[in-house]
Design a protein around this motif. Structure first.
Motif, short mmCIF file in Angstrom:
data_model
loop_
_atom_site.label_atom_id
_atom_site.label_comp_id
_atom_site.label_asym_id
_atom_site.label_seq_id
_atom_site.Cartn_x
_atom_site.Cartn_y
_atom_site.Cartn_z
N THR A 2 0.82 -1.20 0.00
CA THR A 2 0.00 0.00 0.00
C THR A 2 0.86 1.26 0.00
OG1 THR A 2 -1.69 -1.18 1.27
CG2 THR A 2 -1.85 1.22 1.19
N THR A 3 0.47 2.24 -0.80
CA THR A 3 1.18 3.52 -0.81
C THR A 3 1.04 4.20 0.55
OG1 THR A 3 0.69 3.81 -3.16
CG2 THR A 3 1.32 5.78 -1.92
N GLN A 37 6.50 -2.51 6.73
CA GLN A 37 5.79 -1.61 5.83
C GLN A 37 5.96 -0.16 6.28
OE1 GLN A 37 1.70 -2.65 5.11
NE2 GLN A 37 1.18 -0.62 4.30
N TYR A 177 -5.56 1.80 9.10
CA TYR A 177 -4.96 0.47 8.96
C TYR A 177 -5.52 -0.58 9.93
CZ TYR A 177 -1.47 2.92 6.14
OH TYR A 177 -0.83 3.66 5.17
#
Length: 324
Positions: A2-3, A37, A177
């Motif tokens: 994910t960006t 991430q 998230y």
């Protein structure tokens, strides 16, 4: 993958370093998650590009001077002492231009004032630090000021600043998230009990159970809700279903003053905040705080603080200049 979600923090001179650090640290810690991430990116912005001083004198380097933002960035206005005078016309014009792109935007502490000066909060539910609440309420009656740690109204979010910035960012991380990441970040901060938006801002009353509950607590709340049109002690007693004598005994036992004296103190504290933080006239403030005459207001103020309302106002820098 994910960006990452991007943030732009606008630092206004006099900003609260604690509030800013709590917000930024939450994002920083998210990026340390074992998943590897990168969840967030951010950049710091100032009006001129020079380092920006917080209210405590510590400066922070910024990366850009009022740049063009991407519509997917989230703008956070960080302010503190002197929010009005330091929210200059270039800053306000830049904020108006950027938020027209449709991005989420918000404020920490008195950054809410800056957004209000930019004309972006009409009819919105917002929060600011309790110390500035009366000033904002008097000057902007169309803005709904909530006594909460943070508020969210559509794409606009505002916080009381300080540690409440951490609660707000944990809320946003959860929305972005999920609960697992927000909980992980809270654990990293050793913040075992994150607070919700309805949590009150001030601890002082909650640490005194005798003030927070029962007849006395109701009486105190009635006083705080009726500063512009103060009630008589017998009216307050009637509202809480006790006699005036019982009300006087409660105040004497728990606060060491009479109901009338405590009520006067609340009104004078409000007046002091308005004198220091707004451009309202002494006459307007006299009326807003429930005084029937300027002479009574002036005498009471001098008795409490050692100077007249006019002297207080002349000795205080006006942070509510008209920038529009």
């Amino acid at each position: 993958m994910t960006t990452p979600k991007a943030y732009a923090f606008l630092l206004i001179p006099g900003y609260s370093q604690l509030g800013f650090a709590c917000a930024l640290e939450a994002l920083s810690l998210a990026n340390l998650h074992p998943s590897g991430q990168v969840f967030y990116t951010w950049r710091l912005i100032g009006e001129s590009g020079d380092p920006v001083p917080a209210y405590n004198g510590v400066t922070a380097a910024v990366e850009a001077a009022l740049p063009d933002l991407d519509r997917h960035e989230t703008l956070v206005v960080c302010a503190g002492h002197g929010a009005g005078e330091n929210s200059t016309k270039p800053i306000l014009n830049w904020i108006r231009r950027e938020v027209r792109k449709g991005m989420d935007f918000g404020a920490l502490s008195s950054g809410t004032y800056t957004l209000a000066l930019a004309g972006l909060l009409s009819g919105k539910r917002v929060t600011t630090h309790w110390e500035y609440r009366d000033a904002l309420t008097e000057l902007l009656p169309d803005v709904i000021i909530q006594n909460s740690l943070y508020s969210v109204d559509g794409r606009i979010f505002t916080t009381a600043g300080g540690a409440a910035s951490m609660d707000m960012m944990l809320h946003r991380i959860r929305d972005d998230y999920g609960t697992d990441l927000a909980t992980w970040v809270a654990d990293q901060m050793v913040y075992t009990d994150p607070r919700g938006p309805t949590h009150g801002q001030r601890l002082s009353r909650r640490t005194r159970p005798d003030l927070a509950h029962g007849k006395l607590g109701v009486a105190l709340q009635i006083m705080e809700n009726n500063l512009e049109d103060p009630l008589r002690p017998d009216e307050i007693a009637q509202a809480v279903a006790i006699s005036t004598r019982q009300l006087e005994r409660l105040f004497a036992k728990h606060l060491g003053v009479s109901p009338k004296r405590h009520y006067l103190h609340l009104r004078l504290e409000k007046a002091r905040g308005l004198l220091r933080q707004t451009a309202l006239t002494v006459t307007d403030i006299c009326v807003a705080c429930g005084f029937r005459s300027l002479s009574h207001f002036s005498k009471s103020y001098r008795g409490a603080f050692g100077l007249s309302p006019g002297q207080e106002k002349r000795g205080t820098r006006d942070i509510w200049q008209d920038h529009r």
